[in-house]
Motif scaffolding. Structure first.
Motif: not given
Ligand code: HEM
Length: 698
Positions: A522-536, A516-520
């Motif tokens: 990746q989806a933010a990166a794909d949107a091209g409008s920003g990134s989410v820094d998620l640690k697991f 889920g974390t990886t998907a989220l």
């Protein structure tokens, strides 16, 4: 609810204080005392010398104080009642109540009729509280006082789990009632005296049932259903219920010296709520002149000693109802029924029963256990010691929250749903992440699928009693896998199966959260409008079954707005965090599989890409109520037949406390992504009391 204790280093990343999210509610109603603002210092609490406190408590039990004389020279009965009324407010429906937090010191619980004169009990304990300071929280002290009282009077105890965190006020008990908050969340629809789930008690202001009988009528058989239901709502079965009632009432006495009552109570007289009105002179309202419940007498002839005489008395006499000196219906013994071991005939005037006690004779299962415990003290010892420990500890959540050492700290009990330890060497999470990223490329829908799986797995967590969460991955088993809200997730688990097989030391729980974390991300990166820094951080392990998680089933509320606000509170989320999480990507196909007509996202944005489009769609459309073909309540956008929202979405727009955040996120994608990252990380790690094994994070 109180400050988070999850040990994952990222548990609160980017999130607002995870403490009690509803401190703003009805503040004027709450009494905050300086003494209650003590901080929870886990290392201090863990280093507490429990045996020293117990020794002090044992001495205290038999050292009479002029301020509040002890019955028969022993405070044991009073301390047991203090602890059980503190812990007995727990209800499994939403995990609220219980002695973790010690909110009995504050309104609303403080003013409950059933808590009359417990201010005196707490005052008596102040010197011990002060002696140990922050190492001994009020919650721990109250539970330990009750437990030590039981032990000091000769009954077996299983042990003591320390680590309760004191709340700074009573807000987290507002939903227990009687308050407007309780009426919104957990209304008593059948009328006071017959309240049902979600409430834990049948009668407002009481812990479980009216002792005098259903609606005050002394008809024992009419009390059976209420006793079974209310003890059941706290997770107690018949054997535990009978052991607790008869084991508890082996000790102490009821107080109702005269009919004039205890006094005005804390709402009218905060400084001296129950001065007592019986008698006169220096002992007015105290000692033999005490009025607490309005019943008078003890259940056994030896109320400071552990015996099973309660059960032998119940079975050994004919009992008749009469009005006691306090003006309430109670029961007195008349002739003997022949069972051996009941009180001596000369002692008959000294013992009594409540209608709720008499009910144990009126139900075949209750009678069965009454007979067993009357004949077999060992059976009672086992049943009572285990049930008492469960009653005191149930609201603490997983075993890893218990501080202390053996032998005082018992091994994990079944109700604590202990998970196996993680393997010594965890999987290489960066490699797992790469495999998940590979799966994301195979189907654009997988991003929404993986985030939903992780969200559904983790969102069962309750900050109220620390139950739920994704650790254990119990979402794979019944009952969770059968919940309508989890429909289709078995297929998502199948998608991840090859990855699971590839890494023998990888748990399902870690894989679900990491996918889920990886998907989220990746989806933010794909949107091209920003990134989410998620640690697991890894180290979760898998349960062998889904037992004990039925109480986590999604709750139904009177309407979507109440549901939105209350679900956030129970999870320990602020409105800002809850709104951010609502903006998580959502696939139309998945919404349809849940029975909705569609989703708010009509294009890739929102379905496989993560940005703030959700908030724009929510706020820029007019939503009209409708029903899907399968009968689900939903909303469709006026003028756009393809856009649908769920009632919980529209509730955000309609609730001022939530709508403001939606507006902020709609305007600023970066702000939204940052808030989403914080809230996501918090939810995914909320149940990590154990901390990540070896600090393995990716
Ligand atoms: C006292 C009712 C269950 C332990 C009392 C009193 C009432 C009562 C009316 C008298 C309070 C007073 O006037 O001082 C009930 C009802 C129960 C129940 C209706 C459930 C159906 C329990 C349980 C425990 C317990 C589960 C503990 C395991 C005690 C003790 C006292 C007491 C120790 C004596 C307090 C003292 O000596 O000051 N109960 N009770 N009760 N109860 Fe219960």
């Amino acid at each position: 609810m109180h400050a988070a204790v999850a040990k994952c280093p990222y548990a609160t990343a980017g999130a607002a204080s995870p403490g009690n999210p509803h401190r703003h509610l009805s503040r004027s109603l709450l009494q905050v005392s300086a003494a209650s603002l003590a901080k929870f210092d886990q290392s201090k609490v863990a280093s507490l010398d429990v045996n020293a406190v117990k020794a002090d408590l044992k001495k205290f039990m038999v050292t009479e104080q002029a301020s509040w004389p002890a019955d028969l020279g022993h405070y044991g009965g009073l301390m047991i009642r203090l602890a059980w009324h503190c812990a007995g407010s727990y209800r499994s429906w939403d995990g609220r109540g219980g002695c973790d937090g010690a909110r009995q010191r504050f309104l609303p619980e403080m003013a409950w009729d059933d808590n009359t004169n417990l201010d005196k009990a707490r005052k008596l304990l102040v010197p011990i509280k002060e002696k140990y300071g922050d190492a001994l929280t009020w919650g721990d002290l109250i539970v330990l006082a009750g437990t030590t009282a039981i032990e000091s009077m000769g009954a077996p105890v299983l042990g003591f789990c320390a680590g309760r965190i004191d709340d700074v006020d009573g807000t987290a008990s507002l939903e227990l009632g009687p308050t407007p908050e309780q009426q919104a969340v957990a209304p008593c629809t059948r009328g006071d005296g017959m309240c049902e789930q979600p409430l834990g008690q049948t009668t407002m202001g009481l812990i479980y049932v009216n002792p005098e009988g259903l609606m005050g009528n002394p008809v024992p058989k009419n009390s059976v259903a209420g006793i079974r239901s209310s003890f059941g709502r706290m997770g107690m079965n018949d054997s535990e219920t009978v052991a607790l009632i008869g084991g508890g009432h082996a000790f102490g006495k009821t107080h109702g010296a005269c009919p004039t009552g205890a006094g005005p109570g804390p709402l009218k007289s905060p400084s001296n709520p129950w001065p007592g009105t019986c008698g006169s002179g220096p002992m007015k309202g105290r000692g033999p002149n005490t009025f607490t419940s309005g019943f008078e007498g003890s259940w056994t002839t030896r109320p400071t000693e552990w015996t099973n005489q309660y059960f032998r008395n119940l079975l050994g006499f004919e009992w008749v109802k009469h009005k006691g000196p306090g003006g309430h219906w109670q029961w007195k013994p008349t002739s003997r029924k022949g069972a051996s071991g009941a009180a001596a005939t000369a002692d008959l005037p000294n013992i009594m029963m409540l209608t709720a006690d008499m009910a144990l004779l009126e139900d075949p299962e209750y009678l069965k256990y009454t007979k067993i415990f009357s004949q077999d003290l060992e059976a009672l010892n086992t049943a009572f010691s285990h049930a008492w420990y469960k009653l005191m500890t149930r609201d603490m959540g997983p075993y890893s929250r218990c501080l202390g050492k053996a032998p005082m700290l018992p091994p994990p009990q079944p109700f604590q749903l202990q998970l196996p330890a993680p393997p010594a060497k965890l999987a290489d999470f960066n490699a797992v992440k790469a495999d998940v990223a590979g799966l994301l490329k195979t189907d654009t829908e997988n991003a929404a699928k993986f985030t939903r799986l992780a969200w559904q797995c983790a969102n069962t967590f309750r900050a109220t009693d620390y139950a739920g969460g994704c650790n254990g991955a119990r979402i794979r088993f019944s009952p969770q896998k059968d919940w309508p809200s989890n429909k289709g997730l078995d297929q998502v688990l199948k998608l991840l199966e090859p990855v699971k097989k590839k890494y023998p030391s990888l748990s399902w729980a870690d894989l679900i959260v990491l996918a889920g974390t990886t998907a989220l991300q990746q989806a933010a990166a794909d949107a091209g409008s920003g990134s989410v820094d998620l640690k697991f951080c890894g180290g979760r392990t898998d349960a062998a079954d889904g037992k004990g998680t039925d109480v986590l089933e999604p709750r139904s509320y009177v309407n979507a707005s109440v549901a939105l606000a209350d679900n956030a509170k129970v999870m320990g989320l602020t409105p800002r965090e809850a709104v951010a999480l609502a903006g998580m990507l959502r696939s139309t196909a998945q919404q349809q599989s849940l029975g909705y007509s569609g989703s708010w996202a009509s294009s890739a944005a929102g379905q496989s890409r993560q940005d703030n489009s959700y908030f724009k769609v929510l706020l820029n459309n007019i939503w009209e109520p409708s029903k899907s073909a399968s009968g689900k309540d939903e909303f469709k956008a006026k003028g756009n037949a393809k856009l649908f929202m769920m009632p919980s979405d529209v509730a955000i727009k309609r609730s001022p406390a939530f709508a403001a955040h939606a507006g902020e996120y709609a305007k600023d994608n970066a702000k939204f992504l940052q808030a989403l990252a914080g809230a996501w990380t918090k939810v995914m790690n909320a149940d990590r009391f154990d901390g990540p094994a070896g600090n393995v994070c990716a």
